[in-house]
Design a protein around this motif. Structure first.
Motif, PDB file in Angstrom:
ATOM      1  N   ARG A   4       0.802  -1.220   0.000  1.00 17.22           N
ATOM      2  CA  ARG A   4       0.000   0.000   0.000  1.00 17.22           C
ATOM      3  C   ARG A   4       0.841   1.279   0.000  1.00 17.22           C
ATOM      4  NH1 ARG A   4      -5.427   1.063   0.960  1.00 17.22           N
ATOM      5  NH2 ARG A   4      -5.765   3.235   0.547  1.00 17.22           N
ATOM      6  N   THR A   8       0.320   4.866  -2.034  1.00 22.21           N
ATOM      7  CA  THR A   8      -0.027   6.119  -1.350  1.00 22.21           C
ATOM      8  C   THR A   8       0.950   7.230  -1.698  1.00 22.21           C
ATOM      9  OG1 THR A   8      -1.035   4.891   0.479  1.00 22.21           O
ATOM     10  CG2 THR A   8      -0.402   7.173   0.915  1.00 22.21           C
ATOM     11  N   PRO A  47      -5.914   7.325   2.846  1.00 16.60           N
ATOM     12  CA  PRO A  47      -6.053   5.997   2.269  1.00 16.60           C
ATOM     13  C   PRO A  47      -7.315   5.333   2.827  1.00 16.60           C
ATOM     14  CG  PRO A  47      -3.820   6.347   3.086  1.00 16.60           C
ATOM     15  CD  PRO A  47      -4.667   7.468   3.604  1.00 16.60           C
ATOM     16  N   ASP A  49      -9.914   1.848   1.409  1.00 14.99           N
ATOM     17  CA  ASP A  49      -9.765   0.404   1.190  1.00 14.99           C
ATOM     18  C   ASP A  49      -8.583   0.081   0.280  1.00 14.99           C
ATOM     19  OD1 ASP A  49     -12.065   0.046   2.663  1.00 14.99           O
ATOM     20  OD2 ASP A  49     -13.370  -0.063   0.907  1.00 14.99           O
ATOM     21  N   HIS A  50      -7.981  -1.085   0.535  1.00 15.83           N
ATOM     22  CA  HIS A  50      -6.938  -1.637  -0.332  1.00 15.83           C
ATOM     23  C   HIS A  50      -7.201  -3.139  -0.393  1.00 15.83           C
ATOM     24  CE1 HIS A  50      -3.009  -1.928  -2.298  1.00 15.83           C
ATOM     25  NE2 HIS A  50      -2.760  -2.978  -1.525  1.00 15.83           N
ATOM     26  N   SER A  52      -6.597  -6.768  -2.125  1.00 19.73           N
ATOM     27  CA  SER A  52      -5.635  -7.474  -2.973  1.00 19.73           C
ATOM     28  C   SER A  52      -6.056  -8.913  -3.241  1.00 19.73           C
ATOM     29  CB  SER A  52      -4.247  -7.447  -2.330  1.00 19.73           C
ATOM     30  OG  SER A  52      -4.281  -8.074  -1.064  1.00 19.73           O
ATOM     31  N   ALA A  64      -4.543  -5.339  -7.250  1.00 18.87           N
ATOM     32  CA  ALA A  64      -5.124  -4.677  -6.079  1.00 18.87           C
ATOM     33  C   ALA A  64      -6.023  -3.542  -6.559  1.00 18.87           C
ATOM     34  CB  ALA A  64      -4.035  -4.123  -5.167  1.00 18.87           C
ATOM     35  N   SER A  66      -7.134   0.106  -4.921  1.00 21.68           N
ATOM     36  CA  SER A  66      -6.862   1.035  -3.823  1.00 21.68           C
ATOM     37  C   SER A  66      -7.762   2.254  -3.932  1.00 21.68           C
ATOM     38  CB  SER A  66      -5.398   1.489  -3.852  1.00 21.68           C
ATOM     39  OG  SER A  66      -4.554   0.447  -3.467  1.00 21.68           O
ATOM     40  N   ASP A  67      -8.400   2.585  -2.820  1.00 27.99           N
ATOM     41  CA  ASP A  67      -9.277   3.752  -2.749  1.00 27.99           C
ATOM     42  C   ASP A  67      -8.648   4.824  -1.869  1.00 27.99           C
ATOM     43  OD1 ASP A  67     -11.233   2.437  -4.248  1.00 27.99           O
ATOM     44  OD2 ASP A  67     -12.250   1.672  -2.469  1.00 27.99           O
ATOM     45  N   TYR A  68      -8.829   6.075  -2.293  1.00 29.83           N
ATOM     46  CA  TYR A  68      -8.314   7.227  -1.547  1.00 29.83           C
ATOM     47  C   TYR A  68      -9.356   8.328  -1.529  1.00 29.83           C
ATOM     48  CZ  TYR A  68      -3.750   5.091  -1.781  1.00 29.83           C
ATOM     49  OH  TYR A  68      -2.708   4.223  -1.633  1.00 29.83           O
ATOM     50  N   ARG A 148     -10.343   5.790  -7.105  1.00 28.73           N
ATOM     51  CA  ARG A 148     -10.129   4.342  -7.075  1.00 28.73           C
ATOM     52  C   ARG A 148      -9.125   4.007  -8.167  1.00 28.73           C
ATOM     53  NH1 ARG A 148     -15.119   0.706  -6.396  1.00 28.73           N
ATOM     54  NH2 ARG A 148     -14.513   1.098  -4.239  1.00 28.73           N
TER      55      ARG A 148
END
Length: 156
Positions: A4, A8, A47, A49-50, A52, A64, A66-68, A148
């Motif tokens: 992660r 980030t 950050p 959800d992540h 994988s 993966a 990844s949501d920010y 996302r």
């Protein structure tokens, strides 16, 4: 497996480049020379959800999602102590940040602005508005976008 932290750091670097303003991870950015908090305008990146696991039996965890959340924070006009942050400034920052999902003008594949993560490629990006500050009397006004990123190991 896609870690992660490199994702980030890449998101923070991309938003800093696009907005031309400081970006803090979960907190107000600090001035590197003084260690003191920087006054707005800036962006806060949280950050979320992540994931994988693609839920298949053959999953090797080489992808993966990844949501920010990016909060674009307006600030006072420099040198004008009685000024307030405003909706136009926070929206300008959000418009710059939304360029994360901008495609090349010539129609070529990919994205206009690279998300540089060693050994990882980003094959799809999404952005959606998530709100912001409602009270016009606040000294600081914000706009919020949730991003996302769909990632896969490149082996490079």
């Amino acid at each position: 497996m896609i870690d992660r932290d490199p994702v980030t750091q890449a998101v923070i670097a991309l938003l800093a480049t696009l907005t031309g303003k400081p970006v803090g991870e979960r907190t107000v950015p600090l001035d590197p020379e003084t260690g003191e908090p920087i006054s707005p305008p800036y962006t806060l990146v949280d950050p979320l959800d992540h994931v994988s696991d693609d839920n298949t039996l053959a999953d090797r965890h080489t992808t993966a999602v990844s949501d920010y959340q990016a909060t674009f924070v307006s600030g006072r006009t420099p040198g004008v102590p009685s000024s307030k942050g405003g909706g136009r400034q926070s929206q300008w920052l959000a418009d710059r940040g939304r360029k994360v999902v901008e495609r090349p003008a010539d129609g070529s594949p990919g994205y206009e602005h690279p998300l540089t993560i060693p050994g990882v490629g980003c094959y799809r990006r999404e952005a959606r508005e998530a709100g912001g500050t409602q009270n016009a009397e606040d000294a600081i006004i914000t706009s919020v976008i949730r991003f996302r990123f769909f990632l896969e190991e490149t082996g490079a």
